[in-house]
Write an enzyme that holds these catalytic residues in place. Structure first.
Site, PDB file in Angstrom:
ATOM      1  CG  HIS A  63      60.868  30.285 -24.290  1.00  0.00           C
ATOM      2  ND1 HIS A  63      59.734  29.490 -24.715  1.00  0.00           N
ATOM      3  CD2 HIS A  63      60.284  31.739 -24.257  1.00  0.00           C
ATOM      4  CE1 HIS A  63      58.661  30.233 -24.647  1.00  0.00           C
ATOM      5  NE2 HIS A  63      58.755  31.279 -24.260  1.00  0.00           N
ATOM      6  CD  GLU A  66      61.359  26.404 -24.799  1.00  0.00           C
ATOM      7  OE1 GLU A  66      61.067  26.708 -26.064  1.00  0.00           O
ATOM      8  OE2 GLU A  66      60.482  26.111 -24.178  1.00  0.00           O
ATOM      9  CG  HIS A 210      58.523  27.109 -28.367  1.00  0.00           C
ATOM     10  ND1 HIS A 210      58.774  28.068 -27.453  1.00  0.00           N
ATOM     11  CD2 HIS A 210      58.089  27.770 -29.439  1.00  0.00           C
ATOM     12  CE1 HIS A 210      58.425  29.115 -28.055  1.00  0.00           C
ATOM     13  NE2 HIS A 210      58.029  29.081 -29.225  1.00  0.00           N
ATOM     14  CD  GLU A 269      55.984  23.567 -26.964  1.00  0.00           C
ATOM     15  OE1 GLU A 269      57.009  23.388 -26.416  1.00  0.00           O
ATOM     16  OE2 GLU A 269      55.413  24.518 -26.902  1.00  0.00           O
TER      17      GLU A 269
END
Length: 299
Positions: A63, A66, A210, A269
């Site tokens: 992304h 990110e 991420h 994450e």
């Protein structure tokens, strides 16, 4: 080398490419590869470190907003190369040095270079998709929330793992800052390049970085191998991140890897806060990410 960039407010694909090249020239056991190109022709870099028989994969910046995950991976690869070469003679580094002889790490630090540039630098009238991007971004000139590639496709909703269900769940009909699955699986050159790399090299395990939430996702619809939950618990124990059994999500890289190959795959994450996480948080985030990635190589 990464420290030289921390005073800047952005981290781009050119930084990744320069650092990959420097590492490849410095260490004989390291090589830099271009595994494909983005929509706008930017190289998608892969960095290989080691000659060990256990093949492990790490990737980041699926992304655009990110992009800090790319910097995290490059710091880790810098340290891994130095340890492998024996430059770090501290006692606590010896076990990692031994590990480096057992594994080969393939890192793709920035899967989405066009999106990362857009999220950090915005769009100039000279951009070939200037008018389209403004339209897809709801007329906003601020692209800091942009997750997709430059064609408005979310690259982590692109993989052939119940893609049709994910497309229906997302219900985004066309190019957008996030959540548009594309016209069909692997329609985008970035996701296709990573899928081809994964098909070519028999990775034992993969991790996709991420942001944010300090969580570890380890399962996918029961396709994950029996040891996956215990592996996630080990990653949790060394990092403080929470291992989470995730439901209601499809078509991600980790999902596809688990379903296609039946081997362990993890989505990690990184950090806490609001994406994009600022580089000012880099050291704090890395203090937890370093032991997590080190443990990941030993799973």
């Amino acid at each position: 080398m990464l420290q030289n960039h921390l005073g800047r407010s952005f981290y781009l694909n050119e930084d990744v490419a320069v650092q990959c090249g420097q590492l490849a020239r410095t260490y004989p056991f390291t090589a830099a590869h271009i595994i494909g190109n983005s929509v706008l022709g930017q190289p998608i870099m892969a960095l290989r470190c080691g000659y060990g028989p256990r093949l492990i994969h790490i990737n980041g910046a699926f992304h655009g907003n990110e992009w800090i995950t790319s910097a995290l991976i490059m710091r880790f690869m810098n340290e891994l190369c130095a340890t492998y070469a024996g430059f770090d003679a501290m006692p606590e580094a010896r076990s990692l040095a031994k590990l480096c002889q057992e594994v080969t790490v393939w890192a793709v630090p920035m899967v989405n270079p066009d999106g990362a540039e857009l999220a950090q630098c915005g769009v100039h009238p000279s951009h070939p998709l200037y008018r389209e991007l403004l339209d897809w971004n709801n007329g906003e000139a601020d692209f800091r929330g942009w997750k997709a590639n430059v064609r408005g496709v979310d690259l982590n909703d692109q993989f052939p793992a119940f893609w049709e269900e994910e497309k229906e769940r997302r219900a985004v009909k066309g190019p957008a800052p996030s959540d548009y699955c594309g016209p069909y699986p692997l329609s985008e050159p970035e996701s296709a390049a990573l899928a081809m790399l994964t098909a070519r090299i028999p990775f034992l395990a993969v991790a996709a970085l991420h942001t944010q939430g300090e969580e570890i996702y380890w399962n996918y619809r029961g396709y994950e191998p029996p040891q996956a939950e215990a592996m996630a618990a080990r990653l949790e124990s060394v990092s403080g991140y929470k291992a989470v059994k995730l439901e209601g999500s499809d078509a991600g890289y980790k999902d596809w890897f688990i379903k296609q190959y039946g081997r362990p795959g993890f989505t990690i994450e990184a950090g806490l806060g609001t994406t994009p996480l600022p580089l000012e948080q880099f050291e704090e985030i890395y203090s937890k990410m370093q032991p997590l990635l080190t443990e990941f190589l030993q799973l």
